[in-house]
Design a protein around this motif. Structure first.
Motif, PDB file in Angstrom:
ATOM      1  N   ASN A   1       3.766   1.797  -8.986  1.00  0.00           N
ATOM      2  CA  ASN A   1       3.656   2.076 -10.421  1.00  0.00           C
ATOM      3  C   ASN A   1       2.234   2.420 -10.867  1.00  0.00           C
ATOM      4  OD1 ASN A   1       6.430   1.649 -10.933  1.00  0.00           O
ATOM      5  ND2 ASN A   1       6.081  -0.571 -10.994  1.00  0.00           N
ATOM      6  N   ARG A   2       1.348   2.688  -9.931  1.00  0.00           N
ATOM      7  CA  ARG A   2      -0.009   3.108 -10.289  1.00  0.00           C
ATOM      8  C   ARG A   2       0.036   4.488 -10.951  1.00  0.00           C
ATOM      9  NH1 ARG A   2      -5.502   2.777  -8.565  1.00  0.00           N
ATOM     10  NH2 ARG A   2      -6.584   4.176  -9.999  1.00  0.00           N
TER      11      ARG A   2
ATOM     12  N   PRO B   1      -6.308   8.717  -8.405  1.00  0.00           N
ATOM     13  CA  PRO B   1      -6.938   8.709  -7.083  1.00  0.00           C
ATOM     14  C   PRO B   1      -6.591   9.971  -6.276  1.00  0.00           C
ATOM     15  CG  PRO B   1      -5.812   6.632  -7.531  1.00  0.00           C
ATOM     16  CD  PRO B   1      -5.381   7.596  -8.579  1.00  0.00           C
ATOM     17  N   GLU B   2      -7.430  10.273  -5.318  1.00  0.00           N
ATOM     18  CA  GLU B   2      -7.257  11.465  -4.523  1.00  0.00           C
ATOM     19  C   GLU B   2      -6.174  11.267  -3.459  1.00  0.00           C
ATOM     20  OE1 GLU B   2     -11.009  12.496  -2.890  1.00  0.00           O
ATOM     21  OE2 GLU B   2     -11.899  13.024  -4.824  1.00  0.00           O
TER      22      GLU B   2
ATOM     23  N   TYR C   1       7.666   8.077  -4.642  1.00  0.00           N
ATOM     24  CA  TYR C   1       6.643   7.106  -4.243  1.00  0.00           C
ATOM     25  C   TYR C   1       6.522   5.938  -5.219  1.00  0.00           C
ATOM     26  CZ  TYR C   1       4.818  10.419  -0.769  1.00  0.00           C
ATOM     27  OH  TYR C   1       4.662  11.250   0.311  1.00  0.00           O
ATOM     28  N   ASP C   2       7.358   5.905  -6.267  1.00  0.00           N
ATOM     29  CA  ASP C   2       7.264   4.873  -7.313  1.00  0.00           C
ATOM     30  C   ASP C   2       5.880   4.882  -7.963  1.00  0.00           C
ATOM     31  OD1 ASP C   2       9.896   3.889  -7.094  1.00  0.00           O
ATOM     32  OD2 ASP C   2       9.331   2.707  -5.339  1.00  0.00           O
ATOM     33  N   LEU C   3       5.377   6.089  -8.228  1.00  0.00           N
ATOM     34  CA  LEU C   3       4.092   6.242  -8.898  1.00  0.00           C
ATOM     35  C   LEU C   3       4.297   7.019 -10.195  1.00  0.00           C
ATOM     36  CD1 LEU C   3       1.868   7.223  -5.820  1.00  0.00           C
ATOM     37  CD2 LEU C   3       2.007   4.980  -6.919  1.00  0.00           C
ATOM     38  N   GLU C   4       3.346   6.902 -11.111  1.00  0.00           N
ATOM     39  CA  GLU C   4       3.413   7.616 -12.377  1.00  0.00           C
ATOM     40  C   GLU C   4       2.204   8.534 -12.504  1.00  0.00           C
ATOM     41  OE1 GLU C   4       3.695   4.701 -15.448  1.00  0.00           O
ATOM     42  OE2 GLU C   4       5.464   3.736 -14.589  1.00  0.00           O
ATOM     43  N   TYR C   5       2.239   9.423 -13.501  1.00  0.00           N
ATOM     44  CA  TYR C   5       1.112  10.330 -13.692  1.00  0.00           C
ATOM     45  C   TYR C   5       0.754  10.439 -15.166  1.00  0.00           C
ATOM     46  CZ  TYR C   5       4.101  14.057 -15.537  1.00  0.00           C
ATOM     47  OH  TYR C   5       4.963  14.789 -16.315  1.00  0.00           O
TER      48      TYR C   5
ATOM     49  N   LYS D   1       0.838  -1.186   0.000  1.00  0.00           N
ATOM     50  CA  LYS D   1       0.000   0.000   0.000  1.00  0.00           C
ATOM     51  C   LYS D   1       0.881   1.247   0.000  1.00  0.00           C
ATOM     52  CE  LYS D   1      -4.018  -1.946   2.401  1.00  0.00           C
ATOM     53  NZ  LYS D   1      -4.898  -1.836   3.599  1.00  0.00           N
ATOM     54  N   ILE D   2       0.624   2.144  -0.966  1.00  0.00           N
ATOM     55  CA  ILE D   2       1.314   3.425  -1.035  1.00  0.00           C
ATOM     56  C   ILE D   2       0.255   4.514  -0.916  1.00  0.00           C
ATOM     57  CG2 ILE D   2       2.701   4.965  -2.458  1.00  0.00           C
ATOM     58  CD1 ILE D   2       3.869   2.501  -3.825  1.00  0.00           C
ATOM     59  N   GLU D   3       0.423   5.402   0.033  1.00  0.00           N
ATOM     60  CA  GLU D   3      -0.538   6.485   0.205  1.00  0.00           C
ATOM     61  C   GLU D   3      -0.269   7.574  -0.832  1.00  0.00           C
ATOM     62  OE1 GLU D   3      -2.272   9.523   3.654  1.00  0.00           O
ATOM     63  OE2 GLU D   3      -0.731   8.036   4.140  1.00  0.00           O
ATOM     64  N   VAL D   4      -1.291   7.921  -1.593  1.00  0.00           N
ATOM     65  CA  VAL D   4      -1.155   8.916  -2.652  1.00  0.00           C
ATOM     66  C   VAL D   4      -0.934  10.300  -2.025  1.00  0.00           C
ATOM     67  CG1 VAL D   4      -2.295  10.028  -4.612  1.00  0.00           C
ATOM     68  CG2 VAL D   4      -2.629   7.581  -4.189  1.00  0.00           C
ATOM     69  N   PRO D   5       0.124  11.009  -2.445  1.00  0.00           N
ATOM     70  CA  PRO D   5       0.368  12.351  -1.892  1.00  0.00           C
ATOM     71  C   PRO D   5      -0.584  13.381  -2.499  1.00  0.00           C
ATOM     72  CG  PRO D   5       1.998  11.833  -3.571  1.00  0.00           C
ATOM     73  CD  PRO D   5       1.173  10.583  -3.385  1.00  0.00           C
ATOM     74  N   ASN D   6      -0.679  14.518  -1.856  1.00  0.00           N
ATOM     75  CA  ASN D   6      -1.505  15.615  -2.359  1.00  0.00           C
ATOM     76  C   ASN D   6      -0.714  16.397  -3.408  1.00  0.00           C
ATOM     77  OD1 ASN D   6      -3.335  17.624  -2.798  1.00  0.00           O
ATOM     78  ND2 ASN D   6      -3.218  18.522  -0.756  1.00  0.00           N
TER      79      ASN D   6
END
Length: 197
Positions: A93-94, A84-85, A58-62, A37-42
């Motif tokens: 990688n979400r 996501p909010e 966070y190892d996330l993409e946009y 679980k990775i909490e999405v930052p603002n």
């Protein structure tokens, strides 16, 4: 079927099946980041550069999916909304989908309002995204409260002039006294200057 050889082979096959199932389940947990679980930052009000730097940690993409109408409460080219909010939990990688604030208001071509009543002009201008000053300017004219000109930032605009959306416009109206005999209204000079944005 009652022989020892058959029973031994059956046990071997069963053990092999259980080991294989365990390995498959373990691989699926790793491949799908099970329980991660990775909490999405603002990201709201962040520039794209700041978004990239933040999501990299966070190892996330946009993905930028849209630009909405310009909002002066947000910096130009900054994030207005995200999905996501912030606070939601996602896997590694979400993709985070973003909507951005444009650089400025869109440009609108001024319609022909000469000869329209004050009420008609206000309704039309507000419908296409302008604001109208409640303080009107008057010139001597027999047609009372009929549009005889429009001003933006003190200068006249005419049909076809390009003006930013949400601009404050001032209506120049007839005072109902063609000879300038209305003592309650300060006369305004006739509009002669045209402005193009």
């Amino acid at each position: 079927m009652k022989s020892k050889v058959f029973g031994k082979q059956l046990l071997i096959a069963l053990a092999a099946f259980l080991v294989f199932s365990f390995l498959v389940i373990s691989w699926l947990k790793i491949a799908t980041n099970h329980n991660q679980k990775i909490e999405v930052p603002n990201l709201v009000k962040m520039s794209i550069e700041d978004v990239e730097n933040t999501l990299e940690e966070y190892d996330l993409e946009y993905v930028v999916i849209d630009s909405v109408s310009y909002d002066p409460n947000f910096p130009p080219q900054s994030v207005i909304s995200q999905s996501p909010e912030a606070g939601d939990f996602v896997k590694e990688n979400r993709k985070i989908y973003l909507k951005l604030n444009p650089s400025s208001y869109s440009i609108i071509e001024m319609p022909d309002l000469m000869g329209r009543t004050k009420r008609q002009a206000i309704s039309q201008l507000m419908a296409i995204g302008f604001r109208v000053d409640e303080k009107y300017e008057y010139i001597p004219d027999i047609a009372e409260d009929v549009v005889r000109g429009i001003k933006w930032n003190g200068s006249a605009v005419f049909k076809g002039s390009k003006v930013p959306k949400n601009s404050m416009l001032t209506l120049v109206l007839g005072d109902g006294y063609p000879d300038g005999g209305n003592p309650n209204i300060v006369k305004e000079e006739e509009i002669t200057e045209e402005i193009e944005f």
